[in-house]
Design a protein around this motif. Sequence first.
Motif, PDB file in Angstrom:
ATOM      1  N   ARG A 120       0.492  -1.638  -0.360  1.00 56.01           N
ATOM      2  CA  ARG A 120       0.308  -0.579  -0.081  1.00 56.01           C
ATOM      3  C   ARG A 120       1.221   1.357   0.024  1.00 56.01           C
ATOM      4  NH1 ARG A 120      -3.831  -1.685   3.941  1.00 56.01           N
ATOM      5  NH2 ARG A 120      -2.758  -0.698   5.625  1.00 56.01           N
ATOM      6  N   ALA A 121       2.054   1.265   1.183  1.00 56.04           N
ATOM      7  CA  ALA A 121       2.705   2.071   0.451  1.00 56.04           C
ATOM      8  C   ALA A 121       3.190   2.764  -0.429  1.00 56.04           C
ATOM      9  CB  ALA A 121       4.165   2.284   1.895  1.00 56.04           C
ATOM     10  N   ARG A 122       3.812   1.909  -1.008  1.00 51.91           N
ATOM     11  CA  ARG A 122       4.863   1.612  -2.647  1.00 51.91           C
ATOM     12  C   ARG A 122       3.621   2.277  -3.645  1.00 51.91           C
ATOM     13  NH1 ARG A 122       9.119  -3.536  -1.537  1.00 51.91           N
ATOM     14  NH2 ARG A 122      10.191  -2.232   0.465  1.00 51.91           N
ATOM     15  N   ASN A 123       2.610   1.510  -3.127  1.00 48.33           N
ATOM     16  CA  ASN A 123       2.106   1.852  -4.345  1.00 48.33           C
ATOM     17  C   ASN A 123       1.351   3.706  -4.713  1.00 48.33           C
ATOM     18  OD1 ASN A 123       2.344  -0.239  -5.552  1.00 48.33           O
ATOM     19  ND2 ASN A 123      -0.474  -1.257  -4.652  1.00 48.33           N
ATOM     20  N   GLY A 124       1.588   3.593  -3.189  1.00 47.12           N
ATOM     21  CA  GLY A 124       0.854   5.168  -2.554  1.00 47.12           C
ATOM     22  C   GLY A 124       1.894   6.403  -4.083  1.00 47.12           C
ATOM     23  N   ARG A 125       3.056   5.922  -4.123  1.00 54.67           N
ATOM     24  CA  ARG A 125       3.919   6.656  -4.975  1.00 54.67           C
ATOM     25  C   ARG A 125       3.548   7.156  -6.138  1.00 54.67           C
ATOM     26  NH1 ARG A 125       8.611   3.300  -1.574  1.00 54.67           N
ATOM     27  NH2 ARG A 125       8.224   3.669  -0.370  1.00 54.67           N
ATOM     28  N   LEU A 154      -0.816  21.692   4.288  1.00 52.68           N
ATOM     29  CA  LEU A 154      -1.875  21.747   5.293  1.00 52.68           C
ATOM     30  C   LEU A 154      -1.042  20.388   6.228  1.00 52.68           C
ATOM     31  CD1 LEU A 154      -5.326  20.157   3.864  1.00 52.68           C
ATOM     32  CD2 LEU A 154      -4.646  22.445   4.849  1.00 52.68           C
ATOM     33  N   SER A 155      -1.155  20.105   8.534  1.00 55.12           N
ATOM     34  CA  SER A 155      -0.942  19.013   8.166  1.00 55.12           C
ATOM     35  C   SER A 155      -2.197  17.922   8.765  1.00 55.12           C
ATOM     36  CB  SER A 155      -0.458  19.774  10.427  1.00 55.12           C
ATOM     37  OG  SER A 155      -0.079  18.711  10.956  1.00 55.12           O
ATOM     38  N   LEU A 156      -1.268  17.072   8.199  1.00 59.49           N
ATOM     39  CA  LEU A 156      -2.384  15.758   7.745  1.00 59.49           C
ATOM     40  C   LEU A 156      -1.989  14.555   8.693  1.00 59.49           C
ATOM     41  CD1 LEU A 156      -4.193  16.264   4.173  1.00 59.49           C
ATOM     42  CD2 LEU A 156      -4.834  16.728   6.604  1.00 59.49           C
ATOM     43  N   THR A 157      -2.806  13.920   9.091  1.00 56.41           N
ATOM     44  CA  THR A 157      -2.170  12.261   9.927  1.00 56.41           C
ATOM     45  C   THR A 157      -2.116  11.253   8.253  1.00 56.41           C
ATOM     46  OG1 THR A 157      -4.452  11.383  10.568  1.00 56.41           O
ATOM     47  CG2 THR A 157      -3.574  12.738  11.251  1.00 56.41           C
ATOM     48  N   ARG A 158      -1.511  10.537   8.732  1.00 63.11           N
ATOM     49  CA  ARG A 158      -1.025   9.837   7.720  1.00 63.11           C
ATOM     50  C   ARG A 158      -2.848   9.129   6.926  1.00 63.11           C
ATOM     51  NH1 ARG A 158       2.972   6.473   5.902  1.00 63.11           N
ATOM     52  NH2 ARG A 158       3.111   4.337   5.252  1.00 63.11           N
ATOM     53  N   THR A 159      -3.686   8.960   7.849  1.00 61.84           N
ATOM     54  CA  THR A 159      -5.141   8.387   7.278  1.00 61.84           C
ATOM     55  C   THR A 159      -5.876   9.511   6.533  1.00 61.84           C
ATOM     56  OG1 THR A 159      -4.357   6.346   9.489  1.00 61.84           O
ATOM     57  CG2 THR A 159      -7.421   7.319   7.914  1.00 61.84           C
ATOM     58  N   GLU A 160      -5.888  10.375   7.019  1.00 61.14           N
ATOM     59  CA  GLU A 160      -6.404  11.437   6.805  1.00 61.14           C
ATOM     60  C   GLU A 160      -5.858  12.037   5.297  1.00 61.14           C
ATOM     61  OE1 GLU A 160      -7.058  13.917  10.586  1.00 61.14           O
ATOM     62  OE2 GLU A 160      -5.573  14.628   9.079  1.00 61.14           O
ATOM     63  N   PHE A 161      -4.086  11.372   5.466  1.00 59.81           N
ATOM     64  CA  PHE A 161      -3.373  12.138   4.016  1.00 59.81           C
ATOM     65  C   PHE A 161      -3.660  10.733   2.696  1.00 59.81           C
ATOM     66  CE2 PHE A 161       0.621  11.100   0.930  1.00 59.81           C
ATOM     67  CZ  PHE A 161       0.473  12.367   0.948  1.00 59.81           C
ATOM     68  N   ARG A 162      -4.295   9.382   3.222  1.00 60.62           N
ATOM     69  CA  ARG A 162      -4.450   8.475   2.967  1.00 60.62           C
ATOM     70  C   ARG A 162      -5.676   8.353   1.915  1.00 60.62           C
ATOM     71  NH1 ARG A 162      -2.003   4.117   6.460  1.00 60.62           N
ATOM     72  NH2 ARG A 162      -3.409   4.069   7.111  1.00 60.62           N
ATOM     73  N   LEU A 163      -7.286   8.910   2.640  1.00 61.46           N
ATOM     74  CA  LEU A 163      -8.103   9.340   1.765  1.00 61.46           C
ATOM     75  C   LEU A 163      -8.040  10.284   0.792  1.00 61.46           C
ATOM     76  CD1 LEU A 163      -9.848   8.663   5.689  1.00 61.46           C
ATOM     77  CD2 LEU A 163     -10.432   7.484   3.739  1.00 61.46           C
ATOM     78  N   LEU A 164      -7.457  11.524   1.188  1.00 66.77           N
ATOM     79  CA  LEU A 164      -7.224  12.617   0.201  1.00 66.77           C
ATOM     80  C   LEU A 164      -6.840  12.201  -1.238  1.00 66.77           C
ATOM     81  CD1 LEU A 164      -7.904  15.234  -0.284  1.00 66.77           C
ATOM     82  CD2 LEU A 164      -5.271  15.783   0.918  1.00 66.77           C
ATOM     83  N   VAL A 165      -5.961  11.710  -1.024  1.00 66.32           N
ATOM     84  CA  VAL A 165      -5.198  10.957  -1.971  1.00 66.32           C
ATOM     85  C   VAL A 165      -6.160   9.842  -2.409  1.00 66.32           C
ATOM     86  CG1 VAL A 165      -3.222   9.396  -2.911  1.00 66.32           C
ATOM     87  CG2 VAL A 165      -2.106  11.349  -0.946  1.00 66.32           C
ATOM     88  N   HIS A 166      -6.282   9.111  -1.634  1.00 64.45           N
ATOM     89  CA  HIS A 166      -7.159   8.134  -2.916  1.00 64.45           C
ATOM     90  C   HIS A 166      -8.066   8.340  -3.327  1.00 64.45           C
ATOM     91  CE1 HIS A 166      -9.039   3.769  -3.464  1.00 64.45           C
ATOM     92  NE2 HIS A 166      -9.764   4.142  -3.179  1.00 64.45           N
ATOM     93  N   ALA A 183      -9.743   0.187   1.027  1.00 64.42           N
ATOM     94  CA  ALA A 183      -8.174   1.101   0.240  1.00 64.42           C
ATOM     95  C   ALA A 183      -7.169   1.496   1.670  1.00 64.42           C
ATOM     96  CB  ALA A 183      -9.033   1.850  -0.544  1.00 64.42           C
ATOM     97  N   CYS A 184      -7.796   2.438   2.482  1.00 63.14           N
ATOM     98  CA  CYS A 184      -7.473   3.285   3.102  1.00 63.14           C
ATOM     99  C   CYS A 184      -6.883   2.940   4.519  1.00 63.14           C
ATOM    100  CB  CYS A 184      -7.304   4.763   3.187  1.00 63.14           C
ATOM    101  SG  CYS A 184      -8.016   5.289   1.019  1.00 63.14           S
ATOM    102  N   LEU A 185      -7.783   2.365   5.151  1.00 67.75           N
ATOM    103  CA  LEU A 185      -7.587   1.529   6.767  1.00 67.75           C
ATOM    104  C   LEU A 185      -7.004   0.034   6.595  1.00 67.75           C
ATOM    105  CD1 LEU A 185      -9.705   4.061   6.653  1.00 67.75           C
ATOM    106  CD2 LEU A 185      -9.918   4.035   8.706  1.00 67.75           C
ATOM    107  N   PRO A 186      -6.584  -0.381   7.716  1.00 67.19           N
ATOM    108  CA  PRO A 186      -5.593  -0.781   7.918  1.00 67.19           C
ATOM    109  C   PRO A 186      -6.710  -2.358   8.173  1.00 67.19           C
ATOM    110  CG  PRO A 186      -4.896   0.234   9.860  1.00 67.19           C
ATOM    111  CD  PRO A 186      -6.543   0.741   9.048  1.00 67.19           C
TER     112      PRO A 186
END
Length: 230
Positions: A120-125, A154-166, A183-186
Amino acid sequence: MNNALVLIIEDEPDIVDILRRYFEREEFRTVSASDGDTGLSHHMRLKPDLIVLDVKLPDLDGYEILANIRQRGNTPVIMVTALADDLDKLQALRIGADDYVVKPFNPLEVVARAKAVLRRARNGRTRVIRLGALTIDPDAHTVVVETGTARNKLSLTRTEFRLLVHMAQSPNRVFERGELVDACLPEGDAVDRTVDSHISKLRRKLAEAGVERQLSGVRGVGYSLVDGDE
């Protein structure tokens, strides 16, 4: 994923040995620390690809260590702990954990979750995304809002950032809550209300930066990120 370095921060030697054997069987490299200070030192010096982090440690607790790691960057972190309460899980996820495994655990499951988190981390690049007032850089983990002459980071948490990118990768599409969980949470540790909580905080941060309506909710369905603050 072969040769990825896993840092195990855990004070129980038997658990460290079990995790090390199972990770190395899958061709991961491992290093371990039995306390938080040593773990943070290893993180700074060795730059691991993923961290497996216990909550109960002899000096700093896992939440403090996780918060420190998140101040430094975005190294994926899986919490491994005996605490099974939903509030403990939510606290770890709010701080920025990528996944949460409760003891006693199956080491095969921990390794499988580690692989999923790394994928998930690598696909997000991906490329920089420009959407309305938003400029999102997945690699740099930054979101900039430009409104008129104002430019806010913006200062976002990791989960907030993943949701926004997705959502930004498919603008104007309505995402169901269950899809955002997958897609974005464990895996297996999140429910619809968890998504609602993260989205609510994300919307507030966007509004404070001057983007009032770009992230919207669709009653009974889910959420959409539109191409412009309409």
